[in-house]
Design an enzyme around this catalytic site. Structure first.
Site, PDB file in Angstrom:
ATOM      1  N   ASN A 181      26.365  87.621  46.713  1.00 59.38           N
ATOM      2  CA  ASN A 181      26.846  87.634  45.340  1.00 59.38           C
ATOM      3  C   ASN A 181      27.725  88.857  45.227  1.00 59.38           C
ATOM      4  O   ASN A 181      27.286  89.962  45.523  1.00 59.38           O
ATOM      5  CB  ASN A 181      25.689  87.757  44.353  1.00 59.38           C
ATOM      6  CG  ASN A 181      24.660  86.658  44.544  1.00 59.38           C
ATOM      7  OD1 ASN A 181      25.008  85.562  44.958  1.00 59.38           O
ATOM      8  ND2 ASN A 181      23.408  86.957  44.260  1.00 59.38           N
ATOM      9  N   HIS A 192      27.691  98.647  46.599  1.00 58.42           N
ATOM     10  CA  HIS A 192      27.674  98.822  48.054  1.00 58.42           C
ATOM     11  C   HIS A 192      27.787  97.450  48.742  1.00 58.42           C
ATOM     12  O   HIS A 192      27.015  96.540  48.420  1.00 58.42           O
ATOM     13  CB  HIS A 192      26.365  99.514  48.462  1.00 58.42           C
ATOM     14  CG  HIS A 192      26.369 100.019  49.867  1.00 58.42           C
ATOM     15  ND1 HIS A 192      26.215 101.354  50.176  1.00 58.42           N
ATOM     16  CD2 HIS A 192      26.532  99.391  51.053  1.00 58.42           C
ATOM     17  CE1 HIS A 192      26.270 101.510  51.493  1.00 58.42           C
ATOM     18  NE2 HIS A 192      26.459 100.321  52.040  1.00 58.42           N
ATOM     19  N   HIS A 194      27.115  94.387  50.452  1.00 60.61           N
ATOM     20  CA  HIS A 194      25.863  93.839  50.984  1.00 60.61           C
ATOM     21  C   HIS A 194      25.730  92.382  50.590  1.00 60.61           C
ATOM     22  O   HIS A 194      26.379  91.909  49.657  1.00 60.61           O
ATOM     23  CB  HIS A 194      24.654  94.621  50.461  1.00 60.61           C
ATOM     24  CG  HIS A 194      24.346  94.362  49.016  1.00 60.61           C
ATOM     25  ND1 HIS A 194      25.113  94.852  47.980  1.00 60.61           N
ATOM     26  CD2 HIS A 194      23.358  93.650  48.417  1.00 60.61           C
ATOM     27  CE1 HIS A 194      24.607  94.470  46.821  1.00 60.61           C
ATOM     28  NE2 HIS A 194      23.545  93.729  47.055  1.00 60.61           N
ATOM     29  N   GLN A 196      22.605  88.972  50.995  1.00 57.09           N
ATOM     30  CA  GLN A 196      21.171  88.715  51.016  1.00 57.09           C
ATOM     31  C   GLN A 196      20.882  87.558  51.957  1.00 57.09           C
ATOM     32  O   GLN A 196      21.793  86.886  52.441  1.00 57.09           O
ATOM     33  CB  GLN A 196      20.664  88.367  49.615  1.00 57.09           C
ATOM     34  CG  GLN A 196      20.859  89.474  48.599  1.00 57.09           C
ATOM     35  CD  GLN A 196      20.292  89.100  47.238  1.00 57.09           C
ATOM     36  OE1 GLN A 196      19.095  88.907  47.078  1.00 57.09           O
ATOM     37  NE2 GLN A 196      21.159  88.978  46.251  1.00 57.09           N
TER      38      GLN A 196
END
Lengths: 371, 371
Positions: A181, A192, A194, A196
């Protein structure tokens, strides 16, 4: 094409345990130092106990994870829980030291292996077992997956693969979905870079639906449905965004989002686990090119949801599956969000204001440099 | 309960044609003046020609309506296209005069009876026939459906019913869904209280899924699935928000949104067309109470998507269907949006941060006055 044929660089990894018991995995081009220690942010960690309830009309599980309501939202700019810990009195989720990609168990998981004793109701309920992991793409607090060097994007794909492999061994997990997302428009809580990764205790509704349709096609045709789509997209050509020898990206003929792009291996690889080195390289390269094009389109980070669809890890064979990444950019024009409203949410009927052919041509026309 | 038994007040209506050919229907407690004339905003009206493409992996139609991209977004505050025309040099969509509810054909429809010659591709394509209507709840430029007097909410429900009846006669329409998108959070372009109504040329994915499951249940049990849900919600009691003799509202045990509320007749009425006067009255009253409670919760208008699910108008019998309104409030806490992201959009797996029992208790505890 010579560059594509080079051997994949090595990837080292190390598994650590945080003070609160959560696991952390570090990955790098160089060996991970043996004395590296896993930190964890301070504060109460409520033992997670999410549960599932069956939605009898939609025929799907809904997860209830009450403790998440209080999770951190846009923490103060001086605290980045995904940056390496530099001040031991203010620990983050990842240690300082030499590593390139980190994965750790989400502190506020919606699915957790230890979930137990769900409440009783007239609908079926179950413990929401499974796994929720955070994939830290880089130590850098700013940036983007697409802006990382190619070797680094490739490492992220290999980390997805490793985590898929590891979670596939767990009895409480039937489906592994890496996703990202990105952007406040889709509710991200941390800038930051990233993503999931969820290990679901069931095959979730959308992959389940896709797989059912793929299975019927496979049984009838003896070949994969997505393989046919790849062939047809190549043949029609007007929606191709980027091609490599072993991977392709296109705005599908049936895109629901204006700039929806699919990234996939040409060969019918059911999952990340089936990619060979050359395929993984081209797949990562194609993903990088697409993400760079999306950010270059309006010279600003494109908010999106990105989901990796692959074969379930339910123990069965899935020749019908075909690994593919679906990227849903949240904007339909510069500064204009696509809202999901009555028709989409209430009826499930998507409306696109744009033509897949036009949007593909826009993205195709953007030149990007891959390094 | 005596008040509920009163006879329903009469509803008058008149059908008009706008200068650009679109239809307008006016409804009122008093007869509509025979000399009333239908206005239309000025400006180019491109003949709409939307088309459908088949999404082969999800097994659903996607609508492409290119001209919509340029539609008006938040027009200047001095122009309300849904307010009665007072200055003939600045016509709106509805005339001045005595009426209470108006319906007109959307100027920028995603579905249109005259759609023709869709483009060819490797996926199936069809003209996006059907109907998109705007339902103007009131002449007042500000306000809310729930804030209208009870007789007026009842009239809105009766207008939905009339439009469902009229559109059910069309061969190109298989499903009629009244709905409302409310609040900038869900992308509404106009603050004037209004909803919409789509006549789809197919049964859309979510109702189709619900109906399939309901049909299987009905064939097995000889009674409706939603009827059983209503009975079980009454029995467990903890999620009931409001009850009338012939209607009920609850946060379902399997709510996907924090404050999701369903409003439905107790009896298994397949569609709006099956409500008798007493049921319609109680259904409207329950809807009004729920909408008032949602707005009273934080003393601010609750953004939501509201969808009316009913039996298809495909010519078949649908004893399995059970009319119900699903309301999806966009906030999970005050000022905190529920974002649909990777798990919801990429996997179809919803996660709730809250418990249906707690949210129902909150709403149940709010007192509202119905007049």
């Amino acid at each position: 094409m010579i560059a594509h044929a080079r051997a994949t660089s090595p990837m080292y990894s190390r598994r650590l345990t945080k003070p609160d018991g959560r696991k952390l995995w570090l990955y790098g081009r160089a060996p991970i130092a043996p004395d590296i220690v896993a930190p964890a942010p301070e504060g109460m960690t409520v033992p997670p106990n999410p549960h599932l309830r069956w939605h009898p009309l939609r025929g799907e599980w809904v997860t209830y994870a009450g403790h998440r309501q209080d999770r951190t939202f846009l923490p103060p700019p001086d605290y980045d829980p995904l940056a390496p810990t530099t001040d031991p009195s203010s620990p983050t989720e990842v240690p300082a030291g030499e590593w390139d990609v980190a994965v750790f168990e989400n502190r506020f998981p919606t699915l957790h292996a230890a979930a137990h004793t769900p409440p009783a109701s007239y609908v079926a309920t179950l413990p929401a077992t499974g796994q929720c992991e955070v994939v830290v793409y880089t130590q850098a607090a700013q940036g983007a997956l697409g802006a990382l060097p190619l070797w680094h994007v490739e490492m992220v794909v290999r980390v997805w693969t490793e985590r898929t492999r590891a979670l596939s061994a767990r009895n409480d997990i039937e489906y592994v979905m890496p996703f990202e997302n990105r952007g406040v428009e889709v509710g991200v809580t941390l800038p930051h870079p990233h993503g999931q990764l969820y290990g679901y205790p069931f095959v979730p509704p959308i992959p389940a639906r896709e797989l059912l349709i793929q299975r019927r096609h496979y049984e009838r045709a003896g070949r994969g449905l997505v393989e046919a789509i790849v062939r047809d997209e190549h043949r029609e050509g007007s929606r191709i965004v980027h091609t490599e020898r072993h991977a392709v990206a296109f705005v599908p003929a049936f895109a629901r989002w204006a700039y929806e792009v699919w990234v996939l291996p040409v060969r019918a690889c059911p999952s990340l686990l089936d990619l060979d080195d050359l395929e993984l390289h081209d797949f990562a390269r194609t993903l990088k090119v697409v993400l760079m094009k999306l950010d270059a389109l309006w010279d600003q980070p494109m908010p999106y949801v990105m989901a990796v669809h692959q074969a379930p890890v339910d123990g069965g064979k899935h020749p019908e599956a075909h690994l593919h990444i679906e990227i849903y950019p949240a904007l339909r024009m510069k500064k204009r969000l696509k809202y999901l409203a009555g028709s989409e949410l209430g009826a499930g009927a998507f409306t696109a204001d744009t033509s897949p052919e036009e949007k593909a041509a826009e993205l195709r026309g953007i030149e990007v440099r891959v390094e």
